[in-house]
Design a protein around this motif. Structure first.
Motif, short mmCIF file in Angstrom:
data_model
loop_
_atom_site.label_atom_id
_atom_site.label_comp_id
_atom_site.label_asym_id
_atom_site.label_seq_id
_atom_site.Cartn_x
_atom_site.Cartn_y
_atom_site.Cartn_z
N GLN A 66 0.84 -1.20 0.00
CA GLN A 66 0.00 0.00 0.00
C GLN A 66 0.87 1.25 0.00
O GLN A 66 2.05 1.20 0.37
CB GLN A 66 -0.92 0.01 1.22
N THR A 124 -3.72 3.37 0.25
CA THR A 124 -4.50 2.42 -0.52
C THR A 124 -3.59 1.45 -1.27
O THR A 124 -2.39 1.70 -1.41
CB THR A 124 -5.39 3.18 -1.53
N GLU A 132 -4.71 9.28 0.06
CA GLU A 132 -5.36 8.11 0.63
C GLU A 132 -4.38 6.94 0.68
O GLU A 132 -3.67 6.68 -0.29
CB GLU A 132 -6.58 7.73 -0.21
#
Length: 401
Positions: free
Chosen positions: A129, A169, A167
């Protein structure tokens, strides 16, 4: 049923009976040399050059015709993938045992197998991520307001608001590239069914990652400690996605497949190996280093490799040539090109490095110039360690002349 043409890289021409439209399509793509046989109506002479792999060419229109061309490299598949792996990642990606090629016979199945195995290794511990920056029009403030966009688009209104936020992610460049490579391979004919099934499993792992739009630039990633386990997979994925695969050709022809250009592959391997051989010394090597032949800087030239000393003084120049095309030895035109490099760089010696063909090492002293041009022949049938040792020996000769 789609006819299959089997050729061998740089082998003599083969005569095959093909429909006129298919023969002309092969000639238009320039994947192989194709010309009508002047003595046999309906027959075409096909000769493979330096491109290896497999493609299916479809001629558009009513009653469309297709032909599949498979070009086998002269070097073993394992050696081809060593050259590729070392060029992409000389400090790890090429190591024996990372990708099992023992049972692979053709380029495309081997490539698909290699990519799938490396992606499987990369994803075994889960998807990495990272922070992904997103621009969005929102009803609430999240992250940072893009003030310029807010004024231009909303004319001073408070809502909705133009925001940018980061973000954490899995939808990041590294995973997007892996998914793009998997999807590219799944579209290609000739991928074995067992490999195709494994590729489908890898795509399922990457299901939450954005699928890239074809023809758009690939996202940029940077090697870090956090994505280290992805590096081999990402390098191979880029090999799949970086222009060697073609979808369209002149005249609306459609091409599905994958080709390696052995000229480029050999050049990349030689130059990267020469640079790596200098590691730990005070010398540096520059690849595709731009220079000019004339004082007015109108004639540009880009030698494959230039060796520099500590004060960035040129010490030697080298060019990689995959195949000697002349029956009696190395082409004379290569000597003229190297003489121009040496003259412009003020060097006493230059080095031409060939894949081993029909001529041994040679050295030529140019009359009235004092320049010596060396011609080296690398034996690609050697095991990787021996091949790298041969390049190291050439590197040492370059900076001891």
């Amino acid at each position: 049923m789609t006819p299959v043409v089997e050729l061998v890289e740089h082998a003599p021409a083969v005569g095959l009976t093909l429909p006129e439209v298919v023969g002309r399509a092969l000639a238009a793509t320039r994947i192989v040399d194709a010309s009508p046989d002047p003595y046999t109506p309906g027959q075409w002479l096909l000769r493979a050059g330096s491109k290896v792999g497999a493609v299916t060419i479809t001629v558009p229109g009513d009653g469309s015709r297709s032909v599949t061309v498979r070009i086998t490299p002269k070097v073993p598949i394992t050696r081809l993938f060593f050259l590729l792996g070392y060029s992409l990642d000389p400090r790890g990606g090429w190591r024996d045992g990372q990708v099992d090629m023992a049972e692979q016979r053709d380029v495309l199945p081997a490539l698909a197998h290699a990519v799938e195995r490396q992606i499987d290794r990369a994803l075994r511990q889960g998807l990495i991520q990272g922070y992904h920056s997103t621009d969005e029009t929102a009803a609430v403030v999240r992250g940072r307001i893009r003030e310029a966009d807010q004024m231009r688009r909303r004319f001073g209104a408070t809502f909705p608001v133009e925001v940018t936020y980061d973000e954490f992610t899995t939808d990041i460049a590294e995973n997007r590239i892996l998914r793009a490579a998997v999807e590219r391979l799944l579209r290609l004919p000739g991928v074995p069914n067992d490999v195709r099934r494994r590729l489908l499993r890898q795509r399922a792992r990457l299901a939450d990652v954005t699928s890239l739009v074809q023809s758009q630039p690939l996202p940029v990633w940077h090697p870090t400690r956090l994505n280290a386990r992805y590096h081999p997979a990402l390098h191979l994925a880029r090999a799949v996605l970086d222009g060697a695969s073609a979808d369209h050709a002149p005249g609306g022809l459609r091409i599905d497949g994958f080709l390696f250009d052995m000229n480029k592959l050999f050049e990349d391997f030689v130059t990267v190996a020469l640079r790596e051989a200098l590691r730990g010394t005070a010398l540096t090597g520059r690849l595709q280093d731009a220079h000019h032949l004339d004082e007015a800087a109108a004639i540009r030239m880009k030698p494959d490799f230039v060796l520099y000393g500590p004060q960035r003084t040129p010490l030697a120049v080298a060019d990689a040539k995959y195949k000697a095309e002349k029956r009696g030895g190395f082409p004379d035109s290569d000597l003229y090109q190297m003489l121009a490099y040496c003259t412009a760089l003020g060097l006493p010696a230059g080095h031409l490095i060939y894949a081993k063909g029909n001529a041994p090492h040679a050295a030529h002293r140019v009359r009235h110039a004092g320049i010596v041009i060396h011609q080296h022949a690398l034996d690609l049938d050697q095991e990787p360690t021996g091949l790298l040792n041969s390049v190291t020996a050439i590197s040492q000769q370059m900076h001891t002349n």
